[in-house]
Every structure is written in C-alpha cells, then in structure tokens.
Design an enzyme around this catalytic site. Sequence first.
Site, PDB file in Angstrom:
ATOM      1  N   LYS A   6       0.816  -1.216   0.000  1.00  0.00           N
ATOM      2  CA  LYS A   6       0.000   0.000   0.000  1.00  0.00           C
ATOM      3  C   LYS A   6       0.852   1.270   0.000  1.00  0.00           C
ATOM      4  CE  LYS A   6      -4.189  -2.127   1.593  1.00  0.00           C
ATOM      5  NZ  LYS A   6      -3.681  -3.531   1.649  1.00  0.00           N
TER       6      LYS A   6
HETATM    7  C1  LIG Z   1      -4.324  -4.530   1.063  1.00  0.00           C
HETATM    8  C2  LIG Z   1      -3.554  -5.758   0.901  1.00  0.00           C
HETATM    9  C3  LIG Z   1      -3.946  -6.749  -0.009  1.00  0.00           C
HETATM   10  C4  LIG Z   1      -5.219  -6.644  -0.827  1.00  0.00           C
HETATM   11  O1  LIG Z   1      -5.191  -5.605  -1.779  1.00  0.00           O
HETATM   12  P1  LIG Z   1      -6.569  -5.053  -2.367  1.00  0.00           P
HETATM   13  O2  LIG Z   1      -6.188  -3.914  -3.229  1.00  0.00           O
HETATM   14  O3  LIG Z   1      -7.383  -4.614  -1.185  1.00  0.00           O
HETATM   15  O4  LIG Z   1      -7.204  -6.159  -3.099  1.00  0.00           O
HETATM   16  C5  LIG Z   1      -3.152  -7.870  -0.123  1.00  0.00           C
HETATM   17  N1  LIG Z   1      -2.048  -8.033   0.629  1.00  0.00           N
HETATM   18  C6  LIG Z   1      -1.644  -7.107   1.511  1.00  0.00           C
HETATM   19  C7  LIG Z   1      -0.430  -7.365   2.319  1.00  0.00           C
HETATM   20  C8  LIG Z   1      -2.374  -5.939   1.668  1.00  0.00           C
HETATM   21  O5  LIG Z   1      -1.974  -5.027   2.554  1.00  0.00           O
END
Ligand SMILES: *Cc1c(COP(=O)(O)O)cnc(C)c1O
Length: 492
Positions: free
Chosen positions: A109
Amino acid sequence: MELFISTRGDSRGATAPEAVLRGIAPDGGLYIRREMPRIPVEELAGLDFRALAERILGEYLSGYSREEIRGCVERAYDQKFDTPEIAPVVDVGDMHVLELFHGPTAAFKDVALSALPQLMSCALQKTGAKDEILILTATSGDTGSAALTGFADVPGIRIIVFYPDRGISPIQRAQMTTMAGENLGVCAISGNFDDAQTGVKRIFAELPQEFRAANHVALSSANSINIGRLAPQIVYYYSAYLDLVKRGKLRMGEKLNFCVPTGNFGDILAGYFAKRMGLPVGKLICASNANNVLTDFLNTGIYNRKRKFLTTISPSMDILVSSNLERLLYLALDCDAEAVRVRMAALSEKGEYSMPDAAMARIRETFAAACATDEQAMDAIRRTFEAHRYLMDPHTAVAWKAAEDYRRESGDATPCVVLSTASPYKFPKSVLTALGEAVPEDAAAQLSRMEALSGTKTPAPLAHVLERAPRFRDVIAPGDMMNYVMERMVRK
Ligand SMILES: *Cc1c(COP(=O)(O)O)cnc(C)c1O
C-alpha cells in the site's frame, strides 16, 4: 477534458483533482473514466519507475498538469523506498515475484499511499479549497500505517484511521499506534474490518453537511476507492512487464499473467486498467484466502456476502465486501449505472446479487480465480523456502498457491508474475510456524530468528517499531464511530 463519472450514474462529472479530493462520488458511487487512455508499452521501454509513473498518471489523471504530476511523483517515490527500482521483480523457480514491499511500512500500500497525499495536497492548492480535509480510513492492517506515513504532517489535511481490534498482527498495530505526526488519529474498533469499513461509509453518507460546513471540514478517503489511490497501482504492472522484457524473460508484445492476492479488489483492478490501456496482460488471477467470496463470484456470477467472516493469517485479505469490484461491474455491464445501482442496493439489503451471463463471460475473458486456506498458504511458504530459499509472507503465499493451482488446472503456460504485497517480516509468527520453527514469545526475537534462517535483514521501518511506546490507545464500538469523528471535528 476527460471527466471522471460515478459508477452509479450521478450526472455531474469531476476532473481528476476533484475526484481525488472527494474520494467517493456524491451518489455513493466510485469515480471511473469511461474511456481509458491508450498507453502502448512499446513506447515506454527504458523508462524507470518514476518516469513510468509520470507518463501513466499524467495520461490517466487528466486535470493535473504534467508539471504537477512530475512534482507529485518526485515527492512520492524518493528515498522512502529502500530500492531505486521501487518495485523490483525477482525470479523464483519458474515464476516471477513482483516485490511491492520496499516502501516505508514494508507493504504494497506504500506504493499508492506515497502518491495519494501528494495528489491531494496538489488538488487542494489547484482548486483553492478553503476547508481542511479530514481523511477517514478503515484498515484491515496495512492501509493504516501506510496512510498515516503518507499523510503525516501534510498541510491542510488531517487523518483518522480505524482498525479492527482483533485480527491484525502486533507489528501492524505498533506501526499505527506509535506513528508520529500532529495531524494523525488512530482508533481501534471492537469488531472486524467490515464493521470498520461500514462505519466509515456511514459517516460519509450521514454526517450532516451543515456540520461539515460549520467546522470547515471536508471529508475524504484514502481507501482504495479513491481514484488517486488506484491510479498509481497501474504503474507497477507496466514496470514489471518492462523489467521482464529487459531481462530477456519476455518478448515485447507477448502476453503476461498476473496473480494478485486480493482483498478490496483495488490492486487487481489496477491490472485490469493496465490491460485496457494496452499492456499485453493475459489473465489476472484473483487469489483469495478462506474468505473466498470473490472465488465464488467469479465461478458462479453470484456475489454472496452472507457467510461467516473468517480470521486468517492473511488479515489484509479478510474481506467480505470488495468495494472496488463495483468498478469492474460498471465496465462489464456496459457502463449501465442503473444496473450497478440495482446490484449494490441488493448487496446492502439482501446481502447478494447476481450478474447476467454476458457480463460474466466478459469478466472471465480476463479474470480467473483461486483460493487457498491457511494450511495451503503455510505449505506454500515452506515449499518455496525449501526449494528456492525465498521467503514469502502469508498474503503472497496465497497468491503463489493460487498461481500454481491455476496453471495446473487450466494448462495455461503463459509467464506469470505473482504480486508480493508484504514483507515476510511483517508476519514473523505465521512464517516461522510455516517453516516448522518454534516461535519465540518476543516479537523482536521472532525477527532475529527469521534473519538467522533466511540470511536476509528485517526491513529498517520494522526493526524498531516494537520498542516505541504507543501514542494511541482508544478502543470504541462500531456504533460510536460517528460521535468519535464529530468530537474531533470540533475539538481543534
Ligand atoms: C491490502 C492488501 C492486499 C489486498 O489488496 P486489495 O487492493 O485490497 O485487493 C493484499 N495483501 C496485503 C499485504 C495488503 O496489505
């Protein structure tokens, strides 16, 4: 200028800066561009991550000038990342792993949440908005710390993060509750992620406009429904593709599959946007953990959230309502906002909806699905470590297993990139257990044990977080979220 429109049909379009400031459209829909710009990958060979980001965001986020985008990109992708490549690809066996965890909180993120605050701050200046912006975010773990880091001390913006009290790791919790910054707030909810997300959505929908105006606060969101959060994720699909071409693993123009550990459907949707922009993407494999609503949806055409919410070792994917799926529905339903509205209403009233066969056929041209239990993810962690000395976190492991299953069952031998969304050091307990190791009581000792086993280092941002004292200790019921926010809007 190309306008962003709401998936629920609100007739007023928005420029990219307006859409970035609002987060969600006034009718509760999500902003989307009806026409995707074409960005042929052949034209981009040789560009590094920042240059790619400039080009792609410049084209997609119409309404910002190229100079503004350049400034945002330079501030977003700087020394905060521990590698100049930002999102390197490593070859593991016959798969490729796209490492998205080299940012300030060691999770994917960071890639988007480094850019979003810059895009927002720039939009504030551009539009001459007088109100302060209050970002409200629900997080199942990783969004929170990445958003707090991205927004810390950005002028004109405050942020409150809500997280479920159970179901996140001690390191994730510490990353949020120890974060420095005058404009930050962090609060635990006695409930799960969906409770937190529903609470935030309710505040957006129900907090009276007069109250916002009287306190000179505009609400916005840093969740992946914000188009300024989604757009930066398109970049690494291009960068991964170009990386493989440059290293001779892929011919320019050849198809490439991506397997994506999925929660809110933001990451994988960005891959779909890349495909619609012209990147030669074959299949996008949607990987879920035991909360496999999306696997069922892609297989049956029925989305049904009426099931038990399971707490797994991949908490950022513990989600029953994937918000960004609405954007895919809109595109698959031929931009028919009424058809989207009907389904979103059915989802909130009855807990399920179904899709027409033609729309599902269109979706399945690109999307495949597979899911993995905790046991299967642990097994994948152990096997990849034993075979390749490569250590994966539990989210990545779900995708690894899904990619294996997809390949075996479909016979599709297209080269495949597995998106790695978190450093294994964020989840030491699960990783050590997967390797059959005894798990030390103390989290710092767990990290040392992982270092000794793998010969790698704890990422710098995680190394000291457990030693710091928490600044935030509030825990409230989901029903009290509205009051909590209102109190903080008046108390300045
Ligand atoms: C947020 C997240 C996901 C999922 O991503 P999305 O965009 O919500 O589908 C997968 N793995 C990790 C470690 C995350 O922080």
